[in-house]
Design an enzyme around this catalytic site. Sequence first.
Site, short mmCIF file in Angstrom:
data_model
loop_
_atom_site.label_atom_id
_atom_site.label_comp_id
_atom_site.label_asym_id
_atom_site.label_seq_id
_atom_site.Cartn_x
_atom_site.Cartn_y
_atom_site.Cartn_z
N GLN A 186 -9.49 -12.36 7.58
CA GLN A 186 -10.05 -11.20 6.88
C GLN A 186 -10.64 -11.71 5.57
O GLN A 186 -9.99 -12.47 4.84
CB GLN A 186 -8.98 -10.15 6.62
CG GLN A 186 -9.52 -8.92 5.93
CD GLN A 186 -8.48 -7.81 5.80
OE1 GLN A 186 -8.42 -7.12 4.78
NE2 GLN A 186 -7.66 -7.62 6.82
N TYR B 51 0.81 -1.22 0.00
CA TYR B 51 0.00 0.00 0.00
C TYR B 51 0.85 1.28 0.00
O TYR B 51 0.55 2.24 0.70
CB TYR B 51 -0.92 0.03 1.22
CG TYR B 51 -2.04 -0.99 1.23
CD1 TYR B 51 -2.30 -1.82 0.13
CD2 TYR B 51 -2.85 -1.14 2.35
CE1 TYR B 51 -3.32 -2.75 0.16
CE2 TYR B 51 -3.87 -2.08 2.39
CZ TYR B 51 -4.10 -2.88 1.30
OH TYR B 51 -5.11 -3.81 1.34
#
Length: 295
Positions: free
Chosen positions: A168, A57
């Site tokens: 997740q 990211y």
Amino acid sequence: MLKVPARDFGSTGFKVSAVGLGCGQIGHHDVPDSQVETLLNYAYENGITLFDTARGYGLSEERLGRFIKDKRDRIILSTKVGYGIEGVPDWTFRAITDGVDEALKRMNTDYIDIVHLHSCSFDLVENNGLAEALLRTKHEGKIRAAAYSGENEDLSRAIKSGFFDSIQTSVNITDQRSLLHYLSLAEIENMGIIAKRPLANVFWKHKDRPYNEYSETYWLRWKEMNLNIDMDMNELATRFSVFAKGVSSAITGTSKMEHLQKNIENANKGSLPEEITNLLIETFKAKDNNWRGDT
């Protein structure tokens, strides 16, 4: 001011905010540091304590490191590893252990609360010693919870493996595969559960089919579900995912203050009326044409 409530995170012993901040967009180089600082502070002041990032990211981990320096014990950091280490093949033992070490440096912290294997196949987990590598970092006190991010059969195998403290996975109005088939398994194992893509890639912003775009799959599914619910779509999606059974936290990603404010406001309205939740679930089941979790 209503703050986002905290929830237990499986058997880890710590709590997470019911809404988390996905930090992919704050890693973009064209987003100013000042904008990121304002956004992160607003999130924290409104009860968001879970900040989810990843090695891929951009500037995200570095920016989070500056943000947490005076509040580390009140922040839950979540990141993802497995790739992108110079000179080390992806999805190997060292890619995990070195990835954790580099994340610690980038975020200028002694430990990371949650570290995920980032959506790799479970065959790699088993055959390349990835879980063992992640558990080593846990035994060394570098991480608090070993986690897996993924979908479908790989997610099921990860839950049943006994390796992980949390997962997740995608949970939204057009992606209910994990909600309907796997989250109950994770609950039995007392695992923390982070819902990603709660806003279903905001497919409703497209009037016409968004060919080859991130939201195309969800756009097509919603057309097939053919529901007309008298509610703002952002509110509908947010409340469905945040209050989906088993979910500890739903992470919404943005770099824009107005979007963050709206997400917090919608979450604070509470769960959807039971009849709307049931309609969304039953319609998904009825229209499900092998609608797998979107990877």
